[in-house]
Every structure is written in structure tokens, then in C-alpha cells.
Design a protein around this motif. Structure first.
Motif, short mmCIF file in Angstrom:
data_model
loop_
_atom_site.label_atom_id
_atom_site.label_comp_id
_atom_site.label_asym_id
_atom_site.label_seq_id
_atom_site.Cartn_x
_atom_site.Cartn_y
_atom_site.Cartn_z
N UNK A 66 15.24 2.57 -1.74
CA UNK A 66 14.69 3.11 -0.50
C UNK A 66 13.19 3.25 -0.65
N UNK A 67 12.42 2.58 0.22
CA UNK A 67 10.96 2.65 0.19
C UNK A 67 10.46 3.46 1.38
N UNK A 68 9.46 4.32 1.13
CA UNK A 68 8.90 5.17 2.18
C UNK A 68 7.37 5.11 2.11
N UNK A 69 6.75 5.73 3.08
CA UNK A 69 5.29 5.79 3.16
C UNK A 69 4.79 7.03 2.45
N UNK A 70 3.75 6.88 1.64
CA UNK A 70 3.23 8.03 0.91
C UNK A 70 1.78 7.82 0.52
N UNK A 71 1.19 8.81 -0.15
CA UNK A 71 -0.22 8.73 -0.56
C UNK A 71 -0.31 8.96 -2.07
N UNK A 72 -1.39 8.45 -2.65
CA UNK A 72 -1.58 8.54 -4.08
C UNK A 72 -1.70 9.95 -4.61
N UNK A 73 -2.05 10.91 -3.75
CA UNK A 73 -2.11 12.30 -4.17
C UNK A 73 -0.74 12.81 -4.61
N UNK A 74 0.32 12.27 -3.99
CA UNK A 74 1.68 12.67 -4.36
C UNK A 74 2.17 11.92 -5.59
N UNK A 75 1.87 10.62 -5.66
CA UNK A 75 2.27 9.82 -6.82
C UNK A 75 1.40 8.57 -6.87
N UNK A 76 1.02 8.16 -8.09
CA UNK A 76 0.11 7.02 -8.25
C UNK A 76 0.69 5.73 -7.69
N UNK A 77 2.03 5.65 -7.56
CA UNK A 77 2.63 4.40 -7.05
C UNK A 77 2.25 4.15 -5.59
N UNK A 78 1.81 5.20 -4.88
CA UNK A 78 1.42 5.04 -3.47
C UNK A 78 -0.05 4.67 -3.31
N UNK A 79 -0.81 4.62 -4.40
CA UNK A 79 -2.23 4.28 -4.28
C UNK A 79 -2.38 2.81 -3.90
N UNK A 80 -3.15 2.49 -2.85
CA UNK A 80 -3.25 1.10 -2.38
C UNK A 80 -4.23 0.25 -3.18
#
Length: 333
Positions: free
Chosen positions: A206-220
Motif C-alpha cells: 500500500x503506497x500513500x502520500x507523505x513528506x520527508x519530515x515523517x520518513x526519508x522514503x518520502x523525500x523527493x
């Protein structure tokens, strides 16, 4: 390009940095919007797939430049795998390690087309905020493999699990809006695991939208950093062997040698400011090195979902939204 002779400089000596005597730094500068607008410049230097985006941000305070860097790293959203349902894992990789590896796979999905999940969202999500994938791979021995073969590709089938094995499972009307290429993994040759006969993986992702502040995997971004523009001046003529020695003290392409074997500053932009010239006392007085205090060279490399220039513009929008929210709070009080 602006004239750097009138720019505020930080001089680099052998063991310290020294401020320009005509520059009193930021302490005495009173912020003025009109002056800020007149000094602000954004110059695109390079933008290609191999090197990413390089641009100059000129005439801004360090806090503003650093704010853009932090926003690109931590607050511009992207899509990443958040939940991994493991139905079968008989490989040698532990479940938690496998789930972590899946979360770090870069996805091509454009985060601007999806919504954030809310507290009321279910684990399964909706077509507006969730992407779903499955990974089903089973390793078997090839029937035509002989005992003399040593190449694993000839002996085993599906013994290497790659990111290309992920299969997208459209939710709702997603199949009418997106294609598998637009939401799949950016690179299909990322090695996830190695299997042997009898090993099997059966996962739902399951993939969701997030930001790098929550986890580095969301950093673009793969990297986003800046440095100050170097400025190098020769105070006297350097010729012959000393010219070539001086050239070796700087990064390639910074110091040039003309037909008379005289050294000259060819392009100071890409110098690393290593101070190697101070190792040679007879050359130390031939060069002055500095950095322009308000000229920032930004380098941005994207993971792949968004182009580097889009990531920077999204960071500008995030900063604008934060400023508006802060102003509204002040006005409310």
C-alpha cells in the motif's frame, strides 16, 4: 550576471575566514522589501537528467536559502510504500527487513494527483489517496539445467527479485486515469531479494502520500544542497613550473595556462576551496580566495517522480503557504 566586485565577500585565509572590511555582515542590515526585490535573482545554470538542476540564488539571506533546501528535503511530498502485507515469505530475508526495502523503492506516481490520508481513512484507502501493488515471485529450478552449469541465471528461474516484478492493482477508476508506467517503480532493475528453489514471496503493498519530515522514503530528492560562489583573484603573475603547480592546487578547470605559460583564473565557480595553495609558501601570496556571501549555488537531483525544477517550485509554494498561515495567526490575535 551581476558584478561580484561589489558583492559582500568572505575571504579564505590559511586557517580562518575573514570578512571584507567594507562588509558589516547581516547584523546591520535592515530588511527592506524593495531592496530585497531589486537584489533577488534566480539564474538557471544547468538542467539535465544526468546532473540534475543547478541554479544560482542571488541576493538572499542565508535563512531563506536554507529554508528552500530544507523544504525540498522534508516538506515537498511524494508517494511511497507505507504498508506491506506479507502473506508468504520463505526467503532468507526477515519480514521487517523486506518491508523496509519495499518502502524505499522510488515510485513514479505524481504526488500532486493524490490526497493525503486522514485520521478517518481506512487501512485499504481510496482511489484518491492510495496506490496498491502486489509482488508474487517463486523460485524454481530450470528443467533443462545441467549439472555442469555454474551460471545461476541458467540454473534457476526467478532467483532474483527486482522492482520490475511489482504489479499495480488499480483501485476504483484508477485504471482509466493512470497507466502502469506512470505509477510503477522508477527503476525496474532494483534488486530486492535473491531466492533459491522453494523460496517464495507473496506481498501486498500500500503506497500513500507523505513528506520527508515523517520518513526519508518520502523525500523527493536524492540530494539538495547549496554552496557559496567562490571568487579567486591572482595578485601577481605566475609563470612556468609555478603556474602548473598553482593549477594543481585547485579543482580541474579553475586555473588555466595561456600560450606564454602564465596562469590565469579560467572559471572559479567549481573550485572546492581546498586551500592547497597554502602548502607552498612561494605561491601563498599570489592568490586571494573568497566566497560571495549572498550568492548561493544550488544543486538538486530528483529521485525521479518530480523534475528538479518542479520540486523547487513546490518548495516555494510550501513556504508561501506557511507564511500565509503565520500572517493569518498574527492577524487573528
Amino acid at each position: 550576471m551581476p558584478d561580484h566586485k561589489k558583492k559582500p565577500l568572505l575571504y579564505m585565509e590559511e586557517y580562518r575566514t575573514k570578512q571584507d572590511p567594507q562588509d558589516y555582515g547581516l547584523a546591520d542590515e535592515v530588511f527592506n522589501m524593495d531592496v530585497f526585490k531589486s537584489k533577488l535573482q534566480v539564474v538557471i545554470v544547468r538542467n539535465d537528467e544526468e546532473h540534475g538542476l543547478e541554479f544560482d540564488l542571488i541576493g538572499v539571506y542565508p535563512a531563506i536559502a536554507n529554508a528552500f533546501r530544507r523544504l525540498m528535503l522534508s516538506e515537498v511530498p511524494s508517494m511511497a510504500i507505507e504498508k506491506v502485507y506479507i502473506y508468504n515469505n520463505t526467503s532468507i530475508i526477515q519480514d521487517e527487513v523486506l518491508a523496509h526495502r519495499m518502502g524505499l523503492l522510488p515510485l513514479r506516481a505524481d504526488p500532486r494527483l493524490f490526497a493525503y490520508r486522514t485520521d478517518e481513512s481506512t487501512d485499504q484507502g481510496t482511489e484518491q489517496d492510495t496506490l496498491e501493488y502486489e509482488l508474487k515471485v517463486k523460485c524454481t529450478r530450470r528443467k533443462d539445467a545441467s549439472k555442469d552449469q555454474s551460471n545461476f541465471d541458467d540454473i534457476y528461474k526467478n532467483h532474483k527479485v527486482y522492482s520490475g516484478h511489482l504489479k499495480w492493482l488499480p483501485k476504483g477508476k484508477q485504471a482509466q486515469i493512470y497507466s502502469e508506467n506512470s505509477v510503477g517503480c522508477i527503476h525496474e532493475d532494483i534488486l530486492i531479494a535473491q531466492l533459491r528453489p522453494g523460496h517464495e514471496l507473496d506481498l501486498r503493498l500500500i503506497a500513500v502520500k507523505g513528506i520527508g519530515k515523517d520518513h526519508a522514503k518520502f523525500s523527493p530528492v536524492a540530494t539538495a544542497y547549496y554552496r557559496l560562489l567562490p571568487q579567486i583573484n591572482l595578485t601577481r603573475e605566475v609563470r612556468g613550473k609555478d603556474a602548473y603547480l598553482l593549477q594543481s592546487c585547485f579543482s580541474p578547470g579553475v586555473i588555466g595556462i595561456d600560450e606564454n605559460e602564465s596562469a590565469y583564473v579560467k572559471d572559479a565557480r567549481y573550485d572546492s576551496c581546498s586551500r592547497n595553495v597554502f602548502r607552498y609558501p612561494h605561491l601563498a601570496d599570489a592568490v586571494t580566495m573568497g566566497r560571495v556571501r549572498d550568492h548561493y549555488i544550488f544543486s538538486v537531483e530528483s529521485v525521479g517522480a518530480l523534475k528538479p525544477e518542479v520540486i523547487f517550485l513546490e518548495a516555494v509554494r510550501v513556504l508561501k503557504k506557511k507564511c500565509r498561515s503565520f500572517i493569518d495567526e498574527i492577524e487573528a490575535e
